[in-house]
Scaffold this active site. Sequence first.
Site, PDB file in Angstrom:
ATOM      1  N   ASP A  82      -7.396   8.117 -42.408  1.00 48.13           N
ATOM      2  CA  ASP A  82      -8.378   8.862 -43.204  1.00 48.13           C
ATOM      3  C   ASP A  82      -8.817  10.169 -42.530  1.00 48.13           C
ATOM      4  OD1 ASP A  82      -9.607   7.201 -41.303  1.00 48.13           O
ATOM      5  OD2 ASP A  82     -11.446   6.992 -42.469  1.00 48.13           O
ATOM      6  N   HIS A  83      -8.242  10.454 -41.369  1.00 52.29           N
ATOM      7  CA  HIS A  83      -8.506  11.729 -40.685  1.00 52.29           C
ATOM      8  C   HIS A  83      -7.210  12.510 -40.470  1.00 52.29           C
ATOM      9  CE1 HIS A  83     -12.696  10.571 -39.439  1.00 52.29           C
ATOM     10  NE2 HIS A  83     -12.204   9.419 -39.839  1.00 52.29           N
ATOM     11  N   HIS A 108      -8.809  11.880 -34.337  1.00 50.47           N
ATOM     12  CA  HIS A 108      -8.090  10.664 -33.951  1.00 50.47           C
ATOM     13  C   HIS A 108      -7.043  10.358 -35.006  1.00 50.47           C
ATOM     14  CE1 HIS A 108     -11.167   9.137 -36.657  1.00 50.47           C
ATOM     15  NE2 HIS A 108     -10.717   7.899 -36.602  1.00 50.47           N
TER      16      HIS A 108
END
Lengths: 301, 301
Positions: A64-65, A60
Amino acid sequence: MKLTILGCYAATPRTLTNPTSQVLEIKNRLFLIDCGEGTQVQLRKNKIKFSKINHIFISHLHGDHLYGLIGTISTFSLLGRTTDLHVYGPKGIKELILLQLKLTESWTTYSLFFHELESKESEVIFEDQKVVVKTIPLKHRVYTNGFLFQEKPGDRKLNVEAVQQYNIHTAYYQKIKGGGDVTLDNGTVIENKKLSFDPIPSMSYAFCSDTVYNEAIIPIIENVDVLYHESTFLESEASLAAKTLHSTAKEAARIALKANAKQLILGHYSTRYDGIERFKEEAESIFPNVLLGDDGVSFEF
Amino acid sequence: MKLTILGCYAATPRTLTNPTSQVLEIKNRLFLIDCGEGTQVQLRKNKIKFSKINHIFISHLHGDHLYGLIGTISTFSLLGRTTDLHVYGPKGIKELILLQLKLTESWTTYSLFFHELESKESEVIFEDQKVVVKTIPLKHRVYTNGFLFQEKPGDRKLNVEAVQQYNIHTAYYQKIKGGGDVTLDNGTVIENKKLSFDPIPSMSYAFCSDTVYNEAIIPIIENVDVLYHESTFLESEASLAAKTLHSTAKEAARIALKANAKQLILGHYSTRYDGIERFKEEAESIFPNVLLGDDGVSFEF
């Protein structure tokens, strides 16, 4: 199958902890899953060859991804990569990366393919001779997918003693490995199971982050060998987990139990806690086989 | 005036080196200059309070000066910042950041102001009571500015002995500090220089990265106290420097000499070299006062 956790802490990169990213090695393929800021440095620290990564899966578009992706793509170029790179992620990811490349006036030295995801149903997004990757629709604040990586079943193993006993010509060996019966010159049919052994069981890995507790994923990940399920919070913050569409360690364990997973790996810990041992304790009260993910830790299955 | 180098290596973040970012503390203001990937972690490691940074200056939109910006902006939000943040950088930077915030569906908890730069002439882009910041147009592969930070001259220092001797009322003190003469009751004019001392000299800092050797910047940075000038290459790679629009250590020193800078700091080293001592040696053959920038190093002036 080898899983290396590059980062598994929630929210922001910190001095000693990294946001989500991991590398799955399965059937000699290297898949990068999520790409928080600092991922390229974590790849270096964990001595993972950039050139072996040909597929990047983004769950997503939360920072932080994601925020390490453009740097990783750019560094691959600076290192002169020529091999194709495939990026799988939510719709919008292509616009985002292309705008950054355009503004920095730096194009890639290799072909970059985007596979944008929009479906709310599980779908096959990658398949080759040995591995299949399916999405696991998750429930989070933005459109999110987990990913199920499955080895395809290999060939059956030839029962060398049996094929010699029946005096079967080597020309039939491939057919036997593929599961076929053999008809002898005298017309007798020899069943495959007399001529071969079951293949080495194929392994599977499910990555589920970020998500609220969601039993709808259970049919997709049923009997998975290894389940990585986010556990942002402990039970004391269960209501916060529900509110922010994250899970607790116990909820992760409940999914592992109901999906009949063999092994659960926890991660995506909130940095509010001192240490992560309690995540394991809470999960183990529900499901026995719990491993704690942590930055720089590798697991082999 | 205190300068903390968070990162000063070219191209990609690596295990032990960071791309460009630095913090200038001047007159109690904290300015963040450039923001390569990992800057927020470097801020943490160097114990610099996020909340004290209200102005971020981005020289150009190459990744090694930029890719940490979105993560820094996002983390400020996650920490609940409410103070305004101002970002100064090339046109395009606003679209880039806003697209990322839109796609991640995460807006800032504070007001975020963009000051997009397009001018090819030096211009004042920030000014308050104590500090002025001007652009230094640089020559690089994309539109690039350096930044000149200047303390405004402070008040003159009151000559306490003199004002007592002339029996001057305290009501005139502010006028004297501001440079004004004083007329006594008997009509005599006392010149300011008899009543005050020169103010503490105001400091200036010039940040020049990335750029090819470019004498056009000299009039802008003339007599600067501290010049940070990129030195991507050593003399052996002088032709590569010219080709990629970077500078050598000797060229940085030549600019420092011609601009009559008091101090030169080198940085933006290519990672092709073993160690950075030779950058200092080569620069010192031209200009005497050379400091080596390095990640995590602070200089006070």
